[in-house]
Motif scaffolding. Structure first.
Motif, PDB file in Angstrom:
ATOM      1  N   TYR A 409     -12.967   9.437 -54.356  1.00 18.14           N
ATOM      2  CA  TYR A 409     -13.202   8.750 -53.090  1.00 18.14           C
ATOM      3  C   TYR A 409     -13.181   9.739 -51.926  1.00 18.14           C
ATOM      4  O   TYR A 409     -12.428  10.718 -51.912  1.00 18.14           O
ATOM      5  N   TRP A 411     -12.931   9.307 -47.651  1.00 17.96           N
ATOM      6  CA  TRP A 411     -12.670   8.309 -46.626  1.00 17.96           C
ATOM      7  C   TRP A 411     -13.097   8.812 -45.250  1.00 17.96           C
ATOM      8  O   TRP A 411     -13.021  10.003 -44.943  1.00 17.96           O
ATOM      9  N   LEU A 425      -5.511   4.008 -48.921  1.00 14.13           N
ATOM     10  CA  LEU A 425      -5.363   4.800 -47.705  1.00 14.13           C
ATOM     11  C   LEU A 425      -4.395   4.080 -46.777  1.00 14.13           C
ATOM     12  O   LEU A 425      -4.677   2.970 -46.310  1.00 14.13           O
ATOM     13  N   VAL A 443     -15.628   4.153 -47.059  1.00 12.13           N
ATOM     14  CA  VAL A 443     -15.275   4.947 -48.229  1.00 12.13           C
ATOM     15  C   VAL A 443     -16.540   5.209 -49.042  1.00 12.13           C
ATOM     16  O   VAL A 443     -17.412   4.343 -49.150  1.00 12.13           O
TER      17      VAL A 443
END
Length: 548
Positions: A409, A411, A425, A443
């Motif tokens: 991932y 972000w 997160l 994301v």
């Protein structure tokens, strides 16, 4: 006279003894349409000598008068008083057709017409048509019968034939502007025994596409030999009749063979398309390109050759390409193999579904193996975002609907890259990036195949998330009227009074409590105690002051 004609050897001492020899007639296809002039329009036949080329053309099929002269059709169906009835007293021939009911008549030479300016050397012609075009290089046997009209004043030579690719027409009554491909130079006199004389020659087609021929005298008076007959007649010309035309292909023909890859077995046909049988030499060679000669068993037909091309062994095409792509991603297929073969692909590129594509080389090479490849279209990562409160901070969680996917991932908070690749997160560490009004969080999830998807969420007044009120005053002024914990999502809550008695509970709670009991009774102002469990299993407890 053109030089691609081969004369038939004389069979007897005199020219016309040879010409009376029987024609070739062993079942081979005659290419001449309406060869004996039998296919006529009976109602259009002329009773008298034909007055125009249009009259001639309207009366017969597949034959034409190619000039403005007046060629004739003699026919047995006419009234016996008609001059075009073959036995009528004024008929120029005064004898029967060789076969059937019809024959055509042409003036090959006539006395000059001095009343014309300039004086006219009158001549007549007829144009025939073939069923199919001649083949370049093939040799054809051309045969037809001719006879001198009994009532004509002259004998003549120069019976010629010119071959053409297109129909011919010349608005003239004299010599046409053509040269014959073959010409009978000898004077054709009366054949006392059979009346009819067979004329024949061999012709090798110089080009493909020849489909028409013209019969007549292609030379002027000074180049024509004529003899005066010792008869009394009103016909001051050399008038000849013709019947039974035949043009036969003497050269065997075959459908082409090859090319073949080396070591490919093949055979040469022992019978031509015309039905001629024979043998080939040399023996079949599947290692190199070879020219073979076919020799017909019947010596009256001509040998012919065929070249069979042998090409190198089968080639397996190689391509340098990816065989999997992410769904929706643009891609192209190489137009050339790694070994230099160009071509195209079918079907059209499909970025949504796994598809098998086939390569079609632009060069004709049967030794190239067919090549197909499956391009697998990989599904995109199917992700979504959820949020919840944990340890009094707002947590954003990315999750995939596909099982067993290893995802990475990336972000972004308000378009700012975050150094965190986990699936969750916590926002307390990035308070400096949060906007007081609107916060945008995105994301990007990347799977092990390199395919990615994005998901995003926006929050209004994010500072109010994960906040638990310490008091409520449900007086209807729109401020603190409810115990509002909706940012935790739906929770399972119980509220107790200071004696430990449960006064309210709701397992789908967001912000419904305004100081009422489960039965709807308004509770008195006091301090109450709560405990709730979020959908993520987080436990919270504390107190809230109710003030009326």
């Amino acid at each position: 006279m053109k030089n691609n004609i081969q004369f038939i050897t004389l069979l007897f001492a005199s020219f016309f003894s040879f010409l009376s020899f029987s024609p070739l007639s062993y079942g081979q296809e005659n290419l001449v349409l309406n060869p004996s002039f039998e296919d006529v329009i009976l109602d259009s036949l002329s009773c008298t000598l034909y007055s125009s080329s249009e009259r001639f053309n309207a009366a017969i099929k597949h034959w034409r008068n190619p000039t403005n002269s007046t060629s004739d059709i003699h026919h047995m169906s006419l009234n016996h008083n008609c001059s075009m009835y073959p036995l009528e007293s004024f008929n120029p021939a005064q004898f029967l057709p060789r076969t059937g009911d019809a024959m055509v008549g042409l003036v090959l030479y006539t006395e000059e017409m001095p009343d014309r300016d300039p004086p006219l050397e009158y001549k007549e012609y007829v144009q025939g048509e073939l069923k199919e075009p001649m083949i370049q290089g093939a040799t054809y046997l051309v045969q037809f019968y001719a006879a001198v009209g009994n009532r004509c004043k002259y004998f003549s030579n120069n019976i010629g034939i010119a071959f053409l690719e297109q129909p011919y027409y010349q608005a003239t009554q004299s010599k046409v502007n053509l040269s014959p491909d073959f010409n009978f130079n000898e004077v054709l006199r009366v054949n006392e025994e059979e009346k009819w004389t067979l004329l024949e020659f061999e012709y090798t087609a110089p080009t493909s596409g020849i489909k028409y021929f013209i019969l007549g005298n292609f030379f002027g008076t000074k180049d024509t030999t004529y003899e005066t007959r010792d008869i009394s007649t009103l016909h001051t010309d050399a008038y000849y009749v013709f019947d039974d035309f035949s043009i036969i292909n003497l050269t065997p023909s075959f459908d082409p063979l090859g090319p073949y890859c080396s070591n490919t077995d093949f055979t040469l046909p022992d019978t031509s398309k015309e039905g001629y049988t024979g043998t080939w030499s040399p023996q079949v060679n599947n290692q190199q390109t070879t020219t073979y000669t076919f020799t017909p068993q019947d010596p009256r037909f001509k040998p012919t050759t065929m070249t069979v091309e042998i090409i190198p062994p089968t080639v397996e095409l190689q391509f340098d390409m990816e065989t999997s792509v992410c769904k929706g991603s643009d891609f192209s297929l190489p137009s050339m193999s790694t070994d230099g073969v160009e071509g195209t692909w079918t079907p059209a590129i499909n970025t949504q579904e796994t598809t098998t594509y086939t390569f079609h080389p632009t060069i004709e090479n049967p030794c190239l193996k067919p090549y197909s490849v499956e391009i697998k279209v990989l599904p995109l990562v199917d992700i979504a975002l959820d949020y919840y409160c944990k340890d009094n901070q707002l947590v954003i969680e990315a999750f995939s609907f596909s099982e067993d996917q290893q995802l990475t991932y990336t972000w972004y908070i308000n378009d700012q890259l975050i150094d965190d690749s986990a699936a969750t997160l916590g926002l307390s560490s990035y308070a400096n990036l949060l906007h007081p009004k609107t916060t945008h969080i995105e994301v990007v999830a990347l799977d092990e195949n390199g395919c990615y998807s994005t998901a995003s969420i926006e929050f209004e007044d994010i500072q109010d998330f994960c906040f638990i009120p310490k008091g409520i005053s449900p007086n209807g002024d729109g401020k603190n009227d409810f115990f509002d914990i909706h940012t935790f999502g739906e929770v399972d809550i119980q509220i107790y009074n200071r004696h430990g008695r449960k006064v309210y509970e709701n397992n789908h709670y967001t912000n419904q409590w305004a100081g009422q009991s489960n039965s709807g009774t308004i509770l008195p102002s006091a301090t109450y105690f709560y405990q709730f469990i979020t959908s993520h299993g987080e436990h919270y407890s504390g107190w809230v002051e109710l003030t009326h």
